[in-house]
Enzyme design. Structure first.
Site, PDB file in Angstrom:
ATOM      1  N   ILE A 150      -3.637   2.425  19.797  1.00 50.34           N
ATOM      2  CA  ILE A 150      -5.019   2.558  20.258  1.00 50.34           C
ATOM      3  C   ILE A 150      -5.594   1.205  20.672  1.00 50.34           C
ATOM      4  O   ILE A 150      -6.303   1.090  21.676  1.00 50.34           O
ATOM      5  CB  ILE A 150      -5.893   3.219  19.172  1.00 50.34           C
ATOM      6  N   ILE A 162      14.193  -8.634  -5.188  1.00 51.56           N
ATOM      7  CA  ILE A 162      13.348  -8.703  -6.377  1.00 51.56           C
ATOM      8  C   ILE A 162      12.003  -9.331  -6.001  1.00 51.56           C
ATOM      9  O   ILE A 162      11.871 -10.548  -5.852  1.00 51.56           O
ATOM     10  CB  ILE A 162      14.033  -9.497  -7.506  1.00 51.56           C
ATOM     11  N   SER A 181      19.696   2.551  -4.606  1.00 47.13           N
ATOM     12  CA  SER A 181      19.170   3.907  -4.682  1.00 47.13           C
ATOM     13  C   SER A 181      19.737   4.700  -5.854  1.00 47.13           C
ATOM     14  O   SER A 181      19.153   5.697  -6.268  1.00 47.13           O
ATOM     15  CB  SER A 181      19.456   4.652  -3.375  1.00 47.13           C
ATOM     16  N   GLU A 209      10.325   1.415  -3.975  1.00 44.40           N
ATOM     17  CA  GLU A 209      10.086   2.488  -4.954  1.00 44.40           C
ATOM     18  C   GLU A 209      10.890   3.747  -4.629  1.00 44.40           C
ATOM     19  O   GLU A 209      10.458   4.866  -4.846  1.00 44.40           O
ATOM     20  CB  GLU A 209       8.588   2.827  -5.033  1.00 44.40           C
ATOM     21  N   SER A 225      12.839   7.108   1.318  1.00 46.16           N
ATOM     22  CA  SER A 225      12.442   8.490   1.591  1.00 46.16           C
ATOM     23  C   SER A 225      13.573   9.475   1.343  1.00 46.16           C
ATOM     24  O   SER A 225      13.354  10.579   0.828  1.00 46.16           O
ATOM     25  CB  SER A 225      11.971   8.610   3.044  1.00 46.16           C
ATOM     26  N   GLN A 250      -9.222  12.168  25.517  1.00 44.08           N
ATOM     27  CA  GLN A 250      -8.615  13.160  24.627  1.00 44.08           C
ATOM     28  C   GLN A 250      -7.369  12.612  23.929  1.00 44.08           C
ATOM     29  O   GLN A 250      -7.135  12.887  22.741  1.00 44.08           O
ATOM     30  CB  GLN A 250      -8.248  14.420  25.409  1.00 44.08           C
ATOM     31  N   PRO A 255      23.461  -5.859  -4.910  1.00 47.06           N
ATOM     32  CA  PRO A 255      24.138  -5.714  -3.620  1.00 47.06           C
ATOM     33  C   PRO A 255      24.986  -4.449  -3.533  1.00 47.06           C
ATOM     34  O   PRO A 255      25.213  -3.923  -2.440  1.00 47.06           O
ATOM     35  CB  PRO A 255      25.011  -6.974  -3.536  1.00 47.06           C
TER      36      PRO A 255
END
Length: 399
Positions: free
Chosen positions: A350, A173, A147, A376, A379, A292, A143
Site C-alpha cells: 500500500i 539462541i 523442530s 517457537e 508453521s 477498491q 545444528p
C-alpha cells in the site's frame, strides 16, 4: 481505530475491566514514551542508550508493569497468561517491538523453568535477574535440528564428581549475547532415546563456552554457543537427570501464546500506518483509500487480525480456566504468525516505495515477521501437532 480485542465475543467472554485499564495505560506509555524515544535511534536499533532505558524502566516499574510473567513473590508482576497477552500485543507496537518488546522497558523475564528449581537456584539466578530486568537465554536448538529437539539434541553432559562436563553446539539462541546466564538442555541419557534430556543453568563466561553471532535478516542477531569441556556444577542442574523437557513443558507451550500476540501487535501497528497513508495519499485524482484494490487489502488485513486475535485470546482464556492448551497454542501461533506476514506484506504494498524505506518501520517489520513463522516452532510443526490431534480426537467445538 481497528478492532482491538476489547470484546472477544467468544461464548460471551469479554476482557475484564482491569485488563482494559491496563491495556489503555500501556498504550499511553507506548505512544507517549517508548515510540518518541525510538525516533532518535537508527532504524535497526535493538536497544536504547542506558540512560534512556533506565528512565523508561523507572516509569514502567511505577506503573506496575515489570517482568510480567514472573511471580510477584520474586519481584515480577505475576500476570496471568491473559494479562501477558495484553502486554505482549501492546509492547510489540514499536519499531523494536517484534523481538524487543517496548525496547526492554518492561524488563526481561527469566525462563519460567527456573522457578521449578530449588530455593537456592531461584535466589541466585531468578531474583537478581528480575530485580535488574536482565536478559537470559534458552538453548535447545542444535545444528542437527530444532523442530524435534528431543531427538536432535547431541550436546552431552557427563557427570564428573560435583560437576557435569558439557560438550556440543547450540544455534539460533536469541539473547545470548546480552545475557549473563541461561538454561541449556543437554543429553544425559541414551543418545537414541527421546528422553534423557537434562536442563542446566549456565553462566556466560564459563570456561570453554564461546559465543558467535549469526547474521540474519534482523538486526538482533541470534548466537551459536559452543561448549568445549564446560564444567557445570551439579548445583546448577534443574531437577533430576532426564527431567529437562518435563520441567519446561508448560513454558514451551504457554510461551507460544504471547509470542503470537506480538505478531498481532506488530501487524496492527503496520495496518494503522497503512490506514493513515491511504486516507491522506492521493493518486489518479482521488484518495488512495477510495481505490477498491486498496480497500480490499485493508479489509483482508482487518479480517486476518480479528481472526488471529480471537484465537490468541481464546487460548489464553482457556489457560485461565486450567485447560490443557497445547492444541490451542499451536493453532494461535500458526495462524497469528502467518496472518501477520500477510498483513505487513499488504501494508508495504500500500505504501509502495515508502513501504521499503528505512524512514518507516514497515521494512523492518516485514523482515522480522518473516522470522516469526519459524521461531517457537515453524508453521509445519504446528500443522503436524494440529493434524495429529484432529486424527486422534476428531474435530470438536470449543468448550
Amino acid at each position: 481505530m481497528s478492532y482491538d480485542g476489547e470484546e472477544i465475543g467468544l461464548l460471551g467472554w469479554q476482557m475484564p475491566e482491569e485488563l482494559r485499564a491496563m491495556r489503555d495505560m500501556l498504550r499511553k506509555f507506548m505512544t507517549g514514551q517508548v515510540r518518541p524515544a525510538e525516533e532518535a535511534l537508527p532504524s535497526d536499533s535493538y536497544e536504547f542508550p542506558k540512560d534512556v532505558l533506565e528512565g523508561l524502566r523507572k516509569q514502567a516499574r511505577d506503573l506496575g508493569i515489570w517482568c510480567v510473567q514472573s511471580p510477584v513473590d520474586h519481584g515480577g508482576a505475576g500476570l496471568s497468561l491473559l494479562g501477558q497477552v495484553v502486554v505482549a500485543e501492546e509492547a510489540a507496537k514499536c519499531r523494536m517491538g517484534a523481538y524487543v518488546p517496548a525496547g526492554g522497558a518492561f524488563g526481561f523475564d527469566p525462563p519460567n523453568v527456573i522457578f521449578k528449581g530449588n530455593a537456592d537456584q531461584i535466589a541466585r539466578y531468578a531474583v537478581p535477574c528480575i530485580a535488574n530486568g536482565d536478559k537470559t537465554f534458552v538453548a535447545i536448538s542444535e545444528p542437527s535440528g530444532g523442530s524435534d529437539p528431543a531427538r536432535a539434541i547431541r550436546t552431552r553432559a557427563v557427570r564428573d564428581g560435583d560437576h557435569y562436563v558439557l560438550n556440543g553446539t547450540k544455534v539460533w539462541i536469541t539473547g545470548a549475547g546480552q545475557a549473563t546466564w541461561g538454561v541449556v538442555f543437554a543429553r544425559t541419557g541414551d543418545p537414541q532415546a527421546r528422553g534423557g534430556i537434562t536442563s542446566f543453568i549456565v553462566d556466560i563466561g564459563t570456561p570453554g563456552l564461546t559465543l558467535e553471532p549469526i547474521d540474519v535478516i534482523r538486526s538482533y542477531s541470534p548466537y551459536q554457543l559452543t561448549f568445549e569441556d564446560c564444567r557445570i556444577p551439579v548445583a546448577n542442574r534443574l531437577g533430576e537427570e532426564g527431567q529437562g523437557f518435563a520441567l519446561a513443558e508448560d513454558w514451551l507451550v504457554h510461551q507460544r501464546v504471547p509470542y503470537a500476540a506480538t505478531c498481532i501487535g506488530t501487524a496492527q501497528a503496520a495496518l494503522d500506518i497503512a490506514l493513515d497513508w491511504a486516507r491522506d495519499r492521493e493518486t489518479f485524482g482521488k484518495k488512495l483509500a477510495d481505490h477498491q484494490a486498496i480497500q480490499w487489502m485493508l479489509a483482508d488485513s482487518e479480517v486476518d487480525l480479528r481472526a488471529a486475535r480471537l484465537l490468541v485470546y481464546q487460548a489464553a482464556w482457556r489457560a485461565e480456566r486450567g485447560a490443557n492448551i497445547k492444541l490451542e497454542a499451536s493453532v494461535a501461533k500458526l495462524f497469528a504468525s502467518e496472518a501477520a506476514n500477510r498483513v505487513v506484506d499488504r501494508c508495504v504494498q500500500i505504501l509502495g516505495g515508502m513501504g521499503v524505506a528505512k524512514e518507516l518501520p514497515l521494512e523492518r517489520w516485514f523482515r522480522e515477521t518473516r522470522i516469526k513463522r519459524i521461531g517457537e516452532g515453524p508453521s509445519e510443526v504446528h500443522r503436524m501437532v494440529i493434524a495429529r490431534d484432529l486424527i486422534r480426537n476428531g474435530s470438536r467445538e470449543v468448550d
